[in-house]
Design a protein around this motif. Structure first.
Motif, PDB file in Angstrom:
ATOM      1  N   ASP A  33      23.042 -34.813 -27.782  1.00 53.82           N
ATOM      2  CA  ASP A  33      21.973 -33.892 -27.792  1.00 53.82           C
ATOM      3  C   ASP A  33      22.000 -32.692 -28.237  1.00 53.82           C
ATOM      4  N   VAL A  34      21.074 -31.707 -28.460  1.00 55.31           N
ATOM      5  CA  VAL A  34      21.212 -30.447 -28.927  1.00 55.31           C
ATOM      6  C   VAL A  34      21.929 -29.476 -27.747  1.00 55.31           C
ATOM      7  N   ILE A  35      23.179 -29.118 -28.221  1.00 52.17           N
ATOM      8  CA  ILE A  35      23.773 -28.217 -27.210  1.00 52.17           C
ATOM      9  C   ILE A  35      23.792 -26.819 -27.623  1.00 52.17           C
ATOM     10  N   LYS A  36      24.052 -25.628 -26.889  1.00 49.99           N
ATOM     11  CA  LYS A  36      23.904 -24.344 -27.229  1.00 49.99           C
ATOM     12  C   LYS A  36      25.343 -23.818 -26.757  1.00 49.99           C
ATOM     13  N   THR A  37      25.852 -22.829 -27.728  1.00 44.36           N
ATOM     14  CA  THR A  37      26.904 -22.091 -27.535  1.00 44.36           C
ATOM     15  C   THR A  37      26.858 -20.706 -28.271  1.00 44.36           C
ATOM     16  N   PRO A  38      27.866 -19.769 -27.857  1.00 42.41           N
ATOM     17  CA  PRO A  38      27.448 -18.573 -28.333  1.00 42.41           C
ATOM     18  C   PRO A  38      27.366 -18.310 -29.755  1.00 42.41           C
ATOM     19  N   PHE A  39      27.572 -19.668 -30.576  1.00 46.61           N
ATOM     20  CA  PHE A  39      27.490 -19.649 -31.992  1.00 46.61           C
ATOM     21  C   PHE A  39      25.951 -19.896 -32.481  1.00 46.61           C
ATOM     22  N   GLY A  40      25.556 -20.709 -31.573  1.00 43.81           N
ATOM     23  CA  GLY A  40      24.013 -21.089 -31.951  1.00 43.81           C
ATOM     24  C   GLY A  40      23.761 -22.463 -31.347  1.00 43.81           C
ATOM     25  N   LEU A  41      23.199 -23.362 -31.869  1.00 44.01           N
ATOM     26  CA  LEU A  41      22.583 -24.743 -31.342  1.00 44.01           C
ATOM     27  C   LEU A  41      23.538 -25.722 -32.344  1.00 44.01           C
ATOM     28  N   HIS A  42      23.934 -26.758 -31.859  1.00 42.37           N
ATOM     29  CA  HIS A  42      24.502 -27.777 -32.442  1.00 42.37           C
ATOM     30  C   HIS A  42      24.122 -29.124 -32.294  1.00 42.37           C
ATOM     31  N   LEU A  43      24.457 -30.118 -33.142  1.00 39.37           N
ATOM     32  CA  LEU A  43      24.698 -31.670 -33.065  1.00 39.37           C
ATOM     33  C   LEU A  43      26.202 -31.843 -33.369  1.00 39.37           C
ATOM     34  N   ILE A  44      26.663 -32.675 -32.364  1.00 39.51           N
ATOM     35  CA  ILE A  44      28.099 -33.174 -32.559  1.00 39.51           C
ATOM     36  C   ILE A  44      27.930 -34.514 -32.689  1.00 39.51           C
ATOM     37  N   GLU A  45      29.018 -34.929 -33.516  1.00 41.68           N
ATOM     38  CA  GLU A  45      29.287 -36.426 -33.717  1.00 41.68           C
ATOM     39  C   GLU A  45      30.731 -36.726 -33.528  1.00 41.68           C
ATOM     40  N   VAL A  46      31.196 -37.567 -32.549  1.00 39.56           N
ATOM     41  CA  VAL A  46      32.425 -38.044 -32.559  1.00 39.56           C
ATOM     42  C   VAL A  46      32.899 -39.221 -33.786  1.00 39.56           C
ATOM     43  N   VAL A  47      33.810 -38.910 -34.601  1.00 37.20           N
ATOM     44  CA  VAL A  47      34.175 -39.981 -35.379  1.00 37.20           C
ATOM     45  C   VAL A  47      34.981 -40.945 -34.919  1.00 37.20           C
ATOM     46  N   GLU A  48      36.351 -40.304 -34.363  1.00 39.50           N
ATOM     47  CA  GLU A  48      37.263 -41.308 -33.556  1.00 39.50           C
ATOM     48  C   GLU A  48      38.276 -40.241 -32.753  1.00 39.50           C
ATOM     49  N   ARG A  49      39.091 -40.999 -32.145  1.00 40.27           N
ATOM     50  CA  ARG A  49      39.875 -40.349 -31.170  1.00 40.27           C
ATOM     51  C   ARG A  49      41.230 -40.947 -31.155  1.00 40.27           C
ATOM     52  N   LYS A  50      42.401 -40.340 -30.867  1.00 41.34           N
ATOM     53  CA  LYS A  50      43.747 -40.893 -30.688  1.00 41.34           C
ATOM     54  C   LYS A  50      44.348 -39.977 -29.801  1.00 41.34           C
ATOM     55  N   THR A  51      45.398 -40.583 -29.318  1.00 39.11           N
ATOM     56  CA  THR A  51      46.235 -39.913 -28.348  1.00 39.11           C
ATOM     57  C   THR A  51      47.623 -39.874 -29.079  1.00 39.11           C
ATOM     58  N   GLN A  52      48.249 -38.800 -28.809  1.00 39.89           N
ATOM     59  CA  GLN A  52      49.272 -38.172 -29.710  1.00 39.89           C
ATOM     60  C   GLN A  52      50.506 -37.496 -28.719  1.00 39.89           C
ATOM     61  N   ASP A  53      51.596 -38.190 -28.821  1.00 37.46           N
ATOM     62  CA  ASP A  53      52.811 -37.367 -28.091  1.00 37.46           C
ATOM     63  C   ASP A  53      53.261 -36.224 -28.858  1.00 37.46           C
ATOM     64  N   VAL A  54      53.151 -35.219 -28.031  1.00 39.55           N
ATOM     65  CA  VAL A  54      53.395 -33.759 -28.795  1.00 39.55           C
ATOM     66  C   VAL A  54      54.767 -33.315 -28.128  1.00 39.55           C
ATOM     67  N   SER A  55      55.593 -34.242 -27.565  1.00 43.99           N
ATOM     68  CA  SER A  55      56.709 -33.899 -26.841  1.00 43.99           C
ATOM     69  C   SER A  55      57.795 -33.329 -27.945  1.00 43.99           C
ATOM     70  N   LYS A  56      57.648 -33.824 -29.096  1.00 41.57           N
ATOM     71  CA  LYS A  56      58.583 -33.491 -30.212  1.00 41.57           C
ATOM     72  C   LYS A  56      58.189 -32.246 -30.648  1.00 41.57           C
ATOM     73  N   GLU A  57      57.039 -31.957 -30.673  1.00 35.17           N
ATOM     74  CA  GLU A  57      56.523 -30.645 -31.265  1.00 35.17           C
ATOM     75  C   GLU A  57      56.959 -29.598 -30.483  1.00 35.17           C
ATOM     76  N   LYS A  58      56.768 -29.866 -28.873  1.00 39.83           N
ATOM     77  CA  LYS A  58      57.191 -28.962 -27.968  1.00 39.83           C
ATOM     78  C   LYS A  58      58.718 -28.666 -27.781  1.00 39.83           C
ATOM     79  N   GLU A  59      59.376 -29.672 -28.384  1.00 32.24           N
ATOM     80  CA  GLU A  59      60.805 -29.472 -28.344  1.00 32.24           C
ATOM     81  C   GLU A  59      61.297 -28.617 -29.773  1.00 32.24           C
ATOM     82  N   ARG A  60      60.552 -28.917 -30.841  1.00 38.98           N
ATOM     83  CA  ARG A  60      60.818 -28.287 -31.774  1.00 38.98           C
ATOM     84  C   ARG A  60      60.335 -26.575 -31.682  1.00 38.98           C
ATOM     85  N   SER A  61      59.417 -26.440 -31.126  1.00 41.00           N
ATOM     86  CA  SER A  61      58.537 -25.263 -30.654  1.00 41.00           C
ATOM     87  C   SER A  61      59.796 -24.317 -29.726  1.00 41.00           C
TER      88      SER A  61
END
Length: 476
Positions: free
Chosen positions: A414-442
């Motif tokens: 539905d129409v939502i409001k943020t400090p930027f204005g009014l939006h419509l949002i569509e979710v295209v897809e979702r995924k889960t990712q193991d970011v432990s390697k990124e944390k280790e490299r960081s």
């Protein structure tokens, strides 16, 4: 839609800030005024830099003048006075004694202190030459954070400092100098440090190989604490108590029972159990004694500035066996949006009505979300059909992220409001990712950055010191 929150200036403890910075503020000179008509002061030799007014050095105006401070060393065109050196010496000595550290010879300590002050003064001069400035607004904010960290008002902090003999104006300049030095180091050292992916790969491979031989120790302790400002008799009594504890342990007494009976440590009621610890992260004196033990054995009495310790090695295990895969799985969302901003020419009611019309067309398949975004969205993503790419948790404002998270792939909000204005949002897809390697490299990048920074900072400090004109004037 990505948001960046400014990092606040790191708060400083008042006492630590004053201790680290006191030498940067030149002390006032108390001198008896010369009588009227006294002869003028002699000028310094031309080959030596003249002391600047207000730097803490007052040459004799007459034989009747009484000067109670003198130049100790000249750094370029400024001086460090004997009183400043004595003040820093007293502070360092007090700190070392409080830590229970062995005191070096006074001559050696003075030499180290003076060298540190010379380097500090030369660096501060360089900061001023390079135009590094700290305006009063920034300074006031920093001081406000210091007071807040001390859970007091600025006025309360000011009163406390003046009670200890430090004027508030001196304190302000000390904090100003510290911020200047931080900015100088960021420009001259931090900005030039680079860590490559190849260096990270090499470091991580070495750490993995070393981890195979590393161990963790299961430790318990009994602490007989030394009271603050304890007399020699009190210290001797505490030592005797610790010796008796050790004697009983070596003759078969139960460690947990002895800890509950005699230990002054917060873990006493847990049988003195400290838990599994990497010996590299223990005080060296503890690690050294523990490495001599077999599981079940106890150390001799160990003295620290806190008190007398007896440690038990309850167990040993390889670090690799203790570690479990540290997975950090997060959900990412691939989303699009259409943004209509509220402007003088487009009211909120008009924007909402327009978005509802757009949503009806999308839901009825009369138009695609991408086409509507390209045609109507006021966001920079419009040219990409409103595509925001893959968003991690926290990338968007809560007003946007929460409704987005409630959507299923393919669903339009539905129409939502943020400090930027009014939006419509569509979710295209979702995924889960193991970011432990990124944390280790960081983490590896941070370790390597810290190493390089320390080396670079030492080299840069030496260069600044070597370029400075330094002339010692202390009495021989």
């Amino acid at each position: 839609m990505r948001t960046t929150r400014p990092s606040p200036l790191r708060p400083h403890q008042i006492k630590l800030a004053v201790l680290l910075l006191c030498a940067l503020a030149t002390g006032d000179v108390l001198a008896q005024a010369a009588p009227a008509g006294a002869p003028a002061a002699a000028k310094p030799a031309a080959a030596k830099p003249a002391a600047k007014p207000g730097t803490g050095f007052l040459p004799p105006a007459s034989s009747n003048a009484h000067v109670i401070d003198s130049v100790y060393v000249i750094v370029n065109d400024e001086v460090i006075t004997r009183r400043e050196v004595d003040q820093r010496m007293a502070e360092i000595t007090q700190r070392l004694k409080a830590q229970g550290a062995q005191m070096p010879a006074e001559e050696d300590l003075r030499r180290q202190v003076v060298e540190a002050m010379i380097t500090e003064r030369a660096q501060l001069q360089l900061a001023k030459e390079m135009g590094v400035r700290v305006d009063d607004t920034t300074l006031d904010r920093a001081i406000g954070r210091i007071a807040e960290n001390q859970k007091m008002t600025v006025q309360d902090m000011r009163n406390a400092m003046e009670k200890d003999g430090l004027t508030f104006s001196q304190f302000r300049e000390q904090i100003r100098n510290e911020i200047m030095m931080q900015r100088l180091i960021e420009h001259e050292v931090d900005s030039k440090i680079q860590v490559t992916d190849a260096e990270i790969d090499t470091y991580m491979a070495a750490e993995k190989a070393a981890a195979a031989d590393r161990v963790e120790m299961d430790i318990a302790q009994i602490l007989v604490r030394i009271p603050e400002n304890a007399s020699p008799e009190q210290i001797a009594a505490r030592k005797a108590r610790a010796d008796e504890v050790e004697r009983q342990l070596r003759t078969g007494a139960d460690f947990a029972k002895m800890a509950a009976t005699y230990s002054d440590s917060p873990d006493a009621l847990k049988g003195g159990s400290v838990g599994w610890r990497d010996p590299d992260r223990l005080p060296p004196i503890f690690a050294s004694e523990l490495h001599k033990l077999k599981p079940g054995q106890v150390t001799p009495v160990i003295r620290t500035n806190v008190g007398f310790h007896v440690l038990k090695l309850a167990g040993v295990r390889k670090l690799a066996d203790a570690q479990k895969p540290d997975q950090a799985v997060v959900q990412q969302t691939h989303a699009r949006h259409i943004l209509l901003k509220i402007t003088p020419t487009q009211t909120e009611e008009e924007a909402r009505k327009k978005l509802l019309e757009i949503k009806q067309k999308i839901d009825s398949k009369q138009a695609t979300f991408e086409d509507m975004a390209r045609q109507y969205s006021n966001d920079g993503s419009a040219s990409k059909g409103g595509d925001l790419g893959w968003l991690y948790p926290g990338d968007a404002l809560p007003e946007f992220e929460n409704p987005m998270n409630a959507l299923k792939p393919g669903q339009v909000s539905d129409v939502i409001k943020t400090p930027f204005g009014l939006h419509l949002i569509e979710v295209v897809e979702r995924k889960t990712q193991d970011v432990s390697k990124e944390k280790e490299r960081s983490a590896a990048r941070q370790v390597l950055t810290d190493r390089k920074r320390q080396e670079a900072l030492e080299d840069w400090s030496r260069q600044v010191r070597d370029r400075a004109y330094v002339e010692f004037r202390e009495d021989k």
